[in-house]
Scaffold this motif. Structure first.
Motif, PDB file in Angstrom:
ATOM      1  N   ALA B 306       7.599 -10.530  -4.069  1.00 46.85           N
ATOM      2  CA  ALA B 306       7.199 -10.968  -2.730  1.00 46.85           C
ATOM      3  C   ALA B 306       7.552 -12.437  -2.565  1.00 46.85           C
ATOM      4  N   ALA B 307       8.275 -12.764  -1.471  1.00 46.54           N
ATOM      5  CA  ALA B 307       8.796 -14.115  -1.301  1.00 46.54           C
ATOM      6  C   ALA B 307       7.722 -15.091  -0.855  1.00 46.54           C
ATOM      7  N   ASP B 308       6.749 -14.595  -0.127  1.00 47.40           N
ATOM      8  CA  ASP B 308       5.699 -15.496   0.352  1.00 47.40           C
ATOM      9  C   ASP B 308       4.385 -14.737   0.457  1.00 47.40           C
ATOM     10  N   GLU B 309       3.343 -15.473   0.844  1.00 51.78           N
ATOM     11  CA  GLU B 309       2.016 -14.890   0.917  1.00 51.78           C
ATOM     12  C   GLU B 309       1.963 -13.737   1.919  1.00 51.78           C
ATOM     13  N   ALA B 310       2.709 -13.855   3.010  1.00 47.22           N
ATOM     14  CA  ALA B 310       2.686 -12.801   4.034  1.00 47.22           C
ATOM     15  C   ALA B 310       3.245 -11.497   3.463  1.00 47.22           C
ATOM     16  N   GLU B 311       4.339 -11.605   2.735  1.00 48.62           N
ATOM     17  CA  GLU B 311       4.938 -10.404   2.159  1.00 48.62           C
ATOM     18  C   GLU B 311       4.017  -9.813   1.084  1.00 48.62           C
ATOM     19  N   ARG B 312       3.401 -10.708   0.336  1.00 50.67           N
ATOM     20  CA  ARG B 312       2.475 -10.273  -0.704  1.00 50.67           C
ATOM     21  C   ARG B 312       1.308  -9.496  -0.084  1.00 50.67           C
ATOM     22  N   MET B 313       0.736 -10.051   0.970  1.00 50.03           N
ATOM     23  CA  MET B 313      -0.389  -9.399   1.626  1.00 50.03           C
ATOM     24  C   MET B 313       0.011  -8.034   2.169  1.00 50.03           C
ATOM     25  N   LEU B 314       1.243  -7.955   2.664  1.00 49.36           N
ATOM     26  CA  LEU B 314       1.722  -6.696   3.234  1.00 49.36           C
ATOM     27  C   LEU B 314       1.863  -5.631   2.127  1.00 49.36           C
ATOM     28  N   LEU B 315       2.385  -6.048   0.986  1.00 51.52           N
ATOM     29  CA  LEU B 315       2.522  -5.103  -0.125  1.00 51.52           C
ATOM     30  C   LEU B 315       1.146  -4.559  -0.530  1.00 51.52           C
ATOM     31  N   TRP B 316       0.166  -5.448  -0.548  1.00 56.39           N
ATOM     32  CA  TRP B 316      -1.186  -5.012  -0.924  1.00 56.39           C
ATOM     33  C   TRP B 316      -1.850  -4.201   0.178  1.00 56.39           C
ATOM     34  N   LYS B 317      -1.542  -4.543   1.409  1.00 58.96           N
ATOM     35  CA  LYS B 317      -2.140  -3.804   2.512  1.00 58.96           C
ATOM     36  C   LYS B 317      -1.750  -2.328   2.410  1.00 58.96           C
ATOM     37  N   GLY B 318      -0.493  -2.104   2.061  1.00 56.66           N
ATOM     38  CA  GLY B 318      -0.034  -0.726   1.892  1.00 56.66           C
ATOM     39  C   GLY B 318      -0.885   0.002   0.859  1.00 56.66           C
ATOM     40  N   ARG B 319      -1.066  -0.631  -0.289  1.00 56.57           N
ATOM     41  CA  ARG B 319      -1.834  -0.002  -1.349  1.00 56.57           C
ATOM     42  C   ARG B 319      -3.286   0.233  -0.924  1.00 56.57           C
ATOM     43  N   LYS B 320      -3.861  -0.770  -0.273  1.00 60.50           N
ATOM     44  CA  LYS B 320      -5.295  -0.683   0.002  1.00 60.50           C
ATOM     45  C   LYS B 320      -5.640   0.202   1.196  1.00 60.50           C
ATOM     46  N   THR B 321      -4.639   0.540   1.998  1.00 62.84           N
ATOM     47  CA  THR B 321      -4.947   1.437   3.118  1.00 62.84           C
ATOM     48  C   THR B 321      -4.440   2.853   2.856  1.00 62.84           C
ATOM     49  N   ALA B 322      -4.076   3.102   1.603  1.00 62.55           N
ATOM     50  CA  ALA B 322      -3.477   4.402   1.272  1.00 62.55           C
ATOM     51  C   ALA B 322      -4.347   5.577   1.719  1.00 62.55           C
ATOM     52  N   PHE B 323      -5.670   5.441   1.546  1.00 59.85           N
ATOM     53  CA  PHE B 323      -6.535   6.579   1.866  1.00 59.85           C
ATOM     54  C   PHE B 323      -6.587   6.823   3.366  1.00 59.85           C
ATOM     55  N   GLY B 324      -6.494   5.745   4.128  1.00 56.84           N
ATOM     56  CA  GLY B 324      -6.465   5.891   5.577  1.00 56.84           C
ATOM     57  C   GLY B 324      -5.185   6.602   6.011  1.00 56.84           C
ATOM     58  N   ALA B 325      -4.101   6.289   5.321  1.00 57.65           N
ATOM     59  CA  ALA B 325      -2.806   6.863   5.688  1.00 57.65           C
ATOM     60  C   ALA B 325      -2.789   8.373   5.502  1.00 57.65           C
ATOM     61  N   VAL B 326      -3.588   8.834   4.544  1.00 57.21           N
ATOM     62  CA  VAL B 326      -3.604  10.250   4.224  1.00 57.21           C
ATOM     63  C   VAL B 326      -4.052  11.101   5.421  1.00 57.21           C
ATOM     64  N   ALA B 327      -4.920  10.510   6.224  1.00 53.83           N
ATOM     65  CA  ALA B 327      -5.446  11.239   7.381  1.00 53.83           C
ATOM     66  C   ALA B 327      -4.324  11.693   8.308  1.00 53.83           C
ATOM     67  N   ARG B 328      -3.181  11.032   8.236  1.00 53.88           N
ATOM     68  CA  ARG B 328      -2.061  11.424   9.090  1.00 53.88           C
ATOM     69  C   ARG B 328      -1.378  12.681   8.578  1.00 53.88           C
ATOM     70  N   VAL B 329      -1.610  12.992   7.307  1.00 53.49           N
ATOM     71  CA  VAL B 329      -0.969  14.163   6.716  1.00 53.49           C
ATOM     72  C   VAL B 329      -1.868  15.397   6.900  1.00 53.49           C
ATOM     73  N   LYS B 330      -3.131  15.272   6.514  1.00 57.29           N
ATOM     74  CA  LYS B 330      -4.112  16.352   6.637  1.00 57.29           C
ATOM     75  C   LYS B 330      -5.458  15.707   6.932  1.00 57.29           C
ATOM     76  N   PRO B 331      -6.341  16.429   7.609  1.00 59.15           N
ATOM     77  CA  PRO B 331      -7.612  15.798   7.989  1.00 59.15           C
ATOM     78  C   PRO B 331      -8.569  15.530   6.815  1.00 59.15           C
ATOM     79  N   ASN B 332      -8.460  16.270   5.724  1.00 60.56           N
ATOM     80  CA  ASN B 332      -9.427  16.084   4.624  1.00 60.56           C
ATOM     81  C   ASN B 332      -8.714  15.750   3.321  1.00 60.56           C
ATOM     82  N   TYR B 333      -9.425  15.060   2.457  1.00 60.31           N
ATOM     83  CA  TYR B 333      -8.885  14.872   1.104  1.00 60.31           C
ATOM     84  C   TYR B 333      -9.999  14.953   0.078  1.00 60.31           C
TER      85      TYR B 333
END
Ligand code: FAD
Ligand code: FAD
Lengths: 331, 481
Positions: B306-333
């Protein structure tokens, strides 16, 4: 007798069949086999009270059982000495955070006494190294506490109460410990300085000792980082040193903040060496000390002993609540 | 029926903080797991004294108590059984920093991320960072000994908790541990951490302040095969580097996340590995290079820093919102949580895919790879008839595969109700009996979160009078009869 917890039986490998451990359990025996305690390296034999006469002494098995460097864990018998442990880990560039100890001390003894060493500031408490133990209960049964993996929250955490129990709740037969990489560089520096000021300017030093006048600093890490931290210490008036000062006899426990505020007068200096940032004081401590535990904490300790060892056969005479202030000798 | 209990609680707290309407009971009847229970009276104390008043009122009325934080637990730990008194800590949000002792005292309802935000200007943070950190409470973190991506190098909650003020199940107060170096007695603090609400209610918690690292680097390694990614994880550890975090995500979850937040993840990768190294700049530079080398040697297509703090935060945001993203695939997990030896990661991961295939289920993997902590996520639509049976059957096979590889039932979510039946797979009866004794020391009458964690029958009253014959049998088989 109750029916047991449901239809599932433990997986075959969870029942201990290791003949060495079974033999140790037999040696300890069941409730009818009388008072018994483990003798380690006897380096802290007097701590926690005198062993009651008539207590049968046994030795925990010794030796390395398994070491897989890529796991960063090592499984050893509790009677293994720190020397042997270190020798097994060294070729892989690893170690266990149990530095600065009498080399003849056993892993089981160190954990049962539960007093951390002078690198606690950097490494954390020694209790953090224990992942799993197999111990012999007062009924003479082998019990597995914790788990072999580096992360585990399965069930109630028995390992925690065994550390510092002096073997009054169970006799440790085998342990699995977390290992760490050895550092690439280390340095010791010493000189007259304000420990609080130095502490606040450094990033996670391994150890910062203070006798009221002189500060000793222990650094570990990558060479470049150690050099940068060394420069800060030199600027603060410290000089390179071969190692730590001899630690005077006696051990006291204070809140780390007490060390920040305490200003010893001339006569009070040099009788003690304090672990700054931790609160362990070796020697004669002239400052304020820790109070006695709550009545409810005493009750919980007593109840635990009663539940784990109803007949009082495990290491009678020893009591984890006995004040260790001033009694603990450093080697 | 609850009239006098409610009246007493209302007098001790205040009427607006004692609820027993149906809506509230339904709301507090569950946590983030699939389990449902039955709440009795729900109360919201503000102070330690009010928690004591709740516990004493429950005692007088012979009611069980269940502590509850934010209800994000995934094992049913806070799910109330048989209408207990639910003590919800969400209004206990005091924070007191003690810089001299490098600790902060918090009330249990403080949200994990709020604490870290509060500490940031002082140059410190609270290291355990569960993916649920925006909503989970410190009390819940302590009770579950929670982990998070950054616990690989820094240790899970237990390593950061110095002292805990606890209201015991009998209503008495105890401070476990302490700020001093060597508190007297055995480590009751350590026993309480991870006790899943079964040993009392934490009302104040002193946690260590972790200094913010002077330097940080976040790397994203991209692999064609999950096998290569898993091998890279082991190889990093074997190379003597212990990064702050090593997280792995397989293709399905990477694609879901990318569609959800646009973190810049390669969607054609078989798996990605997110590595963070931190500390002083020299080590960070060295470890960044080392991790890059190791990943390339294991076949990474690319390793991006990650070149800067913004890119770093974005990489982590992806990881930390993974469970929310799942809702787009199926309603339950259904999220599983087991740990395997790091060297068995690949082996067990392969089995996880095979198990899901056999049960015709979609599985996604996003997990704390650095410490072997698997999080297979079975995604489904609960409206599909019979699907829950398949989900549970697959879950059980995943648990067994992890244990057979030498692993453990849970790395951070705990046992609660969910994993209770499996405890007897991992532990022998003497093991379970010893755990039951530990709990009994705190809660002899089983009033606090009863019927959780240990399966019924774990405590064998007769062990104290064990004769030689039964001792032999127990040593040989690990079970009674
Ligand atoms: C890095 C470090 C630094 C230390 N520095 C200090 C210090 O400055 N001051 C200080 O006082 N202490 C210190 N200690 C603690 C002390 O040195 C060790 O605890 C000690 O060496 C015990 O080992 P031993 O084998 O000699 O045990 P012993 O002296 O033989 O036994 C100690 C007690 O533990 C029991 N025991 C031993 N083995 C077992 C077992 N397997 N199962 C059950 N019970 C058992 C014994 O019955 C006895 O009650 C330090 C420890 C560490 C890790
Ligand atoms: C999307 C998602 C991601 C997650 N990611 C992670 C992760 O990365 N790492 C991780 O470890 N967990 C994770 N979790 C699980 C969960 O968030 C944690 O277990 C968290 O610590 C629970 O906190 P809580 O306040 O929600 O507790 P609750 O769910 O309210 O309660 C959990 C348990 O704690 C007990 N309890 C609560 N407060 C107290 C108290 N004051 N005293 C005594 N007992 C108490 C309850 O009785 C219950 O047994 C995740 C959950 C979700 C939904």
């Amino acid at each position: 007798m109750s029916a047991g917890p449901g239809p599932l039986a433990p997986l075959p490998d969870r029942v201990v069949r290791d003949p060495v451990l079974l033999a140790f359990a037999d040696e300890v025996g069941g409730v009818d086999a009388g008072p018994v305690a483990v003798e380690g390296g006897r380096t802290q034999w007097e701590l926690g009270g005198r062993s009651e006469p008539g207590t049968r002494l046994v030795r925990a098995p010794a030796g390395v059982v398994a070491f897989e460097p890529a796991e960063m864990t090592i499984q050893v018998r509790a009677g293994t000495t720190l020397d042997e442990l270190d020798a097994a880990l060294e070729p892989a560039g690893q170690r266990v955070a149990l530095q600065g100890l009498p080399r003849a001390a056993t892993v089981g003894g160190v954990l049962c006494v539960g007093l951390s060493g002078p690198t606690r500031l950097g490494h954390g408490h020694i209790r953090e190294t224990l992942l799993q133990t197999r111990y012999v209960s007062s009924e003479g049964l082998l019990v597995t506490a914790g788990g072999p993996t580096v992360k585990n929250v399965t069930g109630f955490d028995l390992c925690r109460v065994l550390v510092g129990s002096y073997g009054t709740l169970g006799l440790l037969a085998e342990v699995t410990l977390r290992t760490r990489p050895r550092p690439q560089a280390t340095a010791w520096l010493a000189g007259p300085a304000d420990p609080a000021d130095l502490f606040d300017r450094l990033y996670r030093p391994m150890s910062l000792l203070w006798d009221g006048e002189t500060v000793w600093l222990h650094l570990e890490g990558y060479p470049e980082d150690v050099a940068v931290q060394t420069a800060i210490a030199l600027e603060a008036g410290l000089q390179p040193m071969a190692g730590p000062p001899p630690l005077p006899t006696g051990r006291h426990s204070v809140e780390p903040g007490v060390l920040r505020r305490f200003r010893p007068d001339r006569a009070q200096r040099s009788g003690f060496v304090a672990e700054f940032g931790v609160g362990v004081v070796h020697g004669e401590w002239p400052g304020p000390t820790q109070g006695t535990p709550d009545a409810s904490v005493v009750t919980l300790n007593r109840r635990l002993k009663q539940l784990f060892d109803p007949t009082g056969r495990l290491n009678p005479g020893r009591d984890p609540l006995a004040p260790s202030n001033g009694k603990a000798d450093h080697r | 029926m609850d009239g006098t209990l409610v009246a007493e609680l209302s007098a001790s707290l205040s009427p607006d903080r004692v609820h027993n309407d149906h809506l509230e009971q339904v709301l507090y009847g569950r946590d983030a797991s699939l389990m449902r229970g039955d709440a009795g009276v729900v109360c919201f104390p503000l102070t330690t004294a009010e928690v004591q008043a709740c516990v004493r009122a429950a005692l007088r009325h012979d009611r069980a108590i269940v502590p509850r934080g934010s209800g994000t637990g995934l094992a049913g730990g806070a799910v109330p059984l048989e209408q207990p008194l639910l003590i919800v800590t969400t209004k206990m949000t005091g924070i007191e920093v003690d810089l001299d002792n490098r600790v902060v005292w918090v009330q249990p309802g403080v949200i994990n991320l709020d604490l870290t935000r509060h500490l940031k200007p002082l140059g410190f943070h609270f290291a355990p960072d569960p993916s649920s950190q925006q909503s989970c409470s410190l009390g819940g973190n302590v009770a579950n000994n929670s982990g998070g991506p950054h616990c690989l190098a820094y240790g899970v909650t237990s390593a950061h908790v110095v002292a805990i003020e606890v209201v015991l199940p009998n209503g008495e107060l105890a401070v476990l541990g302490g700020l001093g170096a060597d508190p007297a007695g055995v480590d009751l603090r350590g026993a309480f951490v991870g006790s899943e609400g079964c040993m009392g209610i934490a009302t104040r918690i002193a946690v260590r302040l972790t200094p913010n690292p002077p330097a940080v680097a976040t790397l994203l390694a991209d692999f064609v095969e999950p096998a290569q990614a898993a091998a890279a994880v082991s190889a990093i550890i074997a190379a003597g580097v212990v990064p702050a975090a090593i997280e792995m995500m397989d293709q399905r979850i990477t694609q879901a996340v990318e569609a959800f937040v646009g973190a810049g993840y390669p969607t054609d990768a078989g798996a990605i590995v997110l590595v963070e190294v931190d500390g002083l700049p020299g080590g960070v530079a060295f470890e960044t290079e080392k991790v890059r080398e190791v990943c390339m040697a294991q076949g990474a297509r690319s390793v991006r820093v990650a070149a800067d703090e913004a890119e770093r935060m974005l990489l982590w945001k992806g990881r930390k919102t993974a469970f929310g993203a799942v809702a787009r695939v199926k309603p339950n997990y259904y999220l599983h949580d087991t740990v395997v030896p790091r060297t068995k990661l690949l082996d067990v991961l392969r089995q996880v895919y095979a198990i899901a295939d056999r049960h015709d289920l979609i599985v996604m993997n996003v997990f704390h790879a650095g410490d072997g902590n698997l999080h297979p996520l079975l995604v489904f639509d609960a409206r599909e008839p019979g699907i829950l049976d398949r989900v549970h059957a697959a879950g059980e096979e995943i648990v067994r595969a992890s244990l057979e590889a030498g692993g453990v039932l849970s790395g951070e979510h705990g046992i609660g109700l969910e994993k209770q039946p499996f405890m007897a797979l991992q532990f022998t009866q003497p093991d379970l009996d010893a755990q039951a004794r530990l709990r009994d020391a705190f809660d002899p009458d089983g009033r606090c979160n009863p019927a959780k964690v240990l399966p019924a029958g774990s405590r064998c009253g007769d062990l104290a009078h064990l004769d030689a014959h039964h001792r032999e049998r127990l040593l040989a088989d690990g079970v009674w009869v």
